[in-house]
Design an enzyme around this catalytic site. Structure first.
Site, PDB file in Angstrom:
ATOM      1  N   GLU A  17     -29.977  39.996  36.598  1.00 14.85           N
ATOM      2  CA  GLU A  17     -30.283  38.892  35.687  1.00 14.85           C
ATOM      3  C   GLU A  17     -30.620  39.349  34.266  1.00 14.85           C
ATOM      4  O   GLU A  17     -30.659  38.543  33.345  1.00 14.85           O
ATOM      5  CB  GLU A  17     -31.419  38.034  36.247  1.00 14.85           C
ATOM      6  N   SER A  18     -30.864  40.649  34.079  1.00 14.04           N
ATOM      7  CA  SER A  18     -31.114  41.159  32.729  1.00 14.04           C
ATOM      8  C   SER A  18     -29.839  41.141  31.886  1.00 14.04           C
ATOM      9  O   SER A  18     -29.877  41.503  30.713  1.00 14.04           O
ATOM     10  CB  SER A  18     -31.684  42.569  32.811  1.00 14.04           C
TER      11      SER A  18
END
Lengths: 266, 251
Positions: free
Chosen positions: B53-54
């Site tokens: 998700e980064s």
């Protein structure tokens, strides 16, 4: 146009008691030095937003700078809990804080709406979860074109947005690369923007996935090498994982945390 | 059959790794899911696309990432993009096959709580919160969950639904208009649970070698249904154990 300022001068000029402030950076490039300067200058009553409060907001909350926290994941990444944040929420120490809790997708959309100058963002999210029961800023909305049920979340528009980047050039343009999170959106959504950088260069070298923010959307550039520590700056430093682990013990204890604040302020 | 000794945690991690098919596009949570996904990529699923998700798409970490934004994820990724884009253009748009999640607390319909134990406004324990999980659980094609099994973690009904599993059961997800199929497997240190085809209640379908049904029942906070044809998980192979231990040693 960006002014080159010392960090204390930039915080003094732009960050005031009671404002809405955001220090963004997704694990990478977290502007810790700016957070510590806010603690040193004793700001209070701040509303602060970050997707991942991380240690930087644990420190601000414990130091009594914060009255409201807007966030989506409040842990110590890879270690455990944020004890100052927990103490404030559960015990009201050092003072009560209000929380406004979202998911990452919702927060990201709020940043995007803020940057776009729109009043709200829209997403396929939160449906069936308990979050809307506790967070007033999660509201169902019907698509006017298809009738689909979606979720609206209000834009984030802080008074001051603060980020850390790798480089500025001599005109105050800013460049960052690696994981750049929501920093571009944070700068564009905020009335004022402060950027701390590792160094000033004559010209930018191209970087894969590099992001450049033009000087005229930045108010202050502060040269603070290592300003993201214990987070990291790709190309300059490694994440200080032992610091994050050691914070667990410091953050757990009010007295030890108090000693840490004294050290930062001395 | 393995010549090597192994722990129940290692069995869980390897069972979770096996659940990820080759070529799958997988949204990976940090911790156990990340360990399992990276073992899978080194074993039977070299073409799995790992998404964090980064903003890291096609991450190929050389060691286990210590955090979701670890530089080892971005350094070897096919693309690193802004966080609003990973959630809007990739997850929400339906480009992800499988979401791989951990949990603090799970209930019999595979709803996940990572927010709070006790009342929200007067919490007994404040947990980190949602992160990316609610929309991963909602928008991926299907969801695999992995966590240790105990009565503290496996409760009749979660105190707070952070991420929706099968809601109140049956066709609840469909009635809410969710696009993804939701949780299809819950892999623990004792066995594997899958939702019943009709009621969507989690049912024990496989036990790990050496584990008894009684043990699993004792570690579950509701009256656990057991499949008519209960399977026994294949024990870890020497190869699987070696890859897992090398990966952990390098991290």
């Amino acid at each position: 146009m960006a002014d080159f300022l010392d960090l204390p001068e930039a915080i003094e000029r732009y960050v005031h008691d009671g404002q809405f402030v955001a220090l963004e950076g997704f694990t990478h490039l977290i502007p810790f030095a700016a957070g510590h300067e806010i603690i040193r200058q004793g700001r209070t009553g701040l509303t602060v937003a970050r997707m991942t409060p991380d240690l930087v907001y644990d420190q601000l909350i414990g130091a009594g700078c914060v009255s409201k926290l807007i966030f989506s994941w409040g842990g110590n990444p890879g270690v455990g809990s944020l004890h100052r944040m927990r103490d404030a929420i559960q015990e009201g120490w050092p003072g009560p804080i209000e929380i406004e809790e979202h998911s990452h997708a919702g927060m990201a959309e709020r940043w995007r709406a803020g940057a776009a100058g729109l009043p709200f963002g829209v997403l396929r999210g939160y449906v069936g979860t308990s979050l809307p029961e506790h967070t007033e800023t999660i509201v169902p909305i019907t698509c006017p074109f298809t009738g689909e049920q979606l979720t609206a979340v209000p834009a984030l528009n802080p008074d001051v947005g603060i980020i850390h980047a790798q480089q500025a050039d001599r005109d105050g343009n800013v460049m960052m690369w690696g994981i750049t999170g929501v920093q571009k959106e944070c700068v564009l959504a905020s009335t004022r923007a402060i950027v701390t950088v590792e160094e000033v260069v004559d010209t930018f070298e191209p970087h894969v996935n590099g992001v450049v923010l033009p000087a005229w959307v930045v108010d202050a550039v502060c040269v603070v090498p290592g300003g993201a520590h214990p987070s990291y700056a790709d190309g300059y430093s490694e994440r200080d994982n032992p610091y994050y682990a050691a914070w667990d013990e410091i953050g757990r204890d009010r007295d030890r945390f108090g000693e840490w604040v004294e050290e930062v302020c001395s | 059959m393995s010549e090597l000794e192994y722990t129940t945690d290692e069995m869980m991690t390897i069972a979770a790794a096996r659940a990820l098919g080759d070529g799958t596009v997988c949204f990976v949570g940090i911790g156990l899911p990340s360990t399992a996904a990276n073992i899978a990529r080194r074993m039977h699923a070299p073409n799995a696309v790992l998404i964090y998700e980064s903003g890291c798409i096609g991450a190929k970490p050389t060691r286990l990432p210590a955090s979701i934004g670890d530089g080892v994820l971005s350094e070897f990724a096919d693309a690193v993009i802004a966080v609003p884009e990973i959630f809007a253009y990739w997850l929400q748009a339906g480009r992800i096959d499988v979401g791989f999640l951990g949990a603090a607390q799970i209930d019999k319909f595979a709803n996940i709580n990572t927010t709070v134990i006790g009342p929200y406004d007067d919490p007994k324990v404040r947990l980190p919160g949602a992160g990316g999980a609610p929309e991963i659980a909602a928008n991926c094609g299907s969801v695999i969950i992995t966590l240790r099994q105990s009565t503290r973690a496996f409760v009749e009904q979660v105190d707070f639904v952070t991420s929706l599993g099968h809601g109140e059961g049956g066709d609840h997800r469909a009635r809410l208009g969710l696009r993804g199929a939701g949780p299809t497997e819950v892999i623990t240190d004792l066995g594997v649970l899958r939702p019943d085809a009709t009621t969507r209640e989690l049912t024990l379908t496989s036990i790990h070698p050496g584990v008894t049904v009684e043990q699993v029942r004792d570690a579950t906070g509701w009256d656990l249904c057991v499949a008519d044809r209960l399977e026994v998980t294949d024990p870890p192979t020497d190869d699987e154990l070696r890859v897992m231990r090398e990966l952990k040693a390098a991290s």
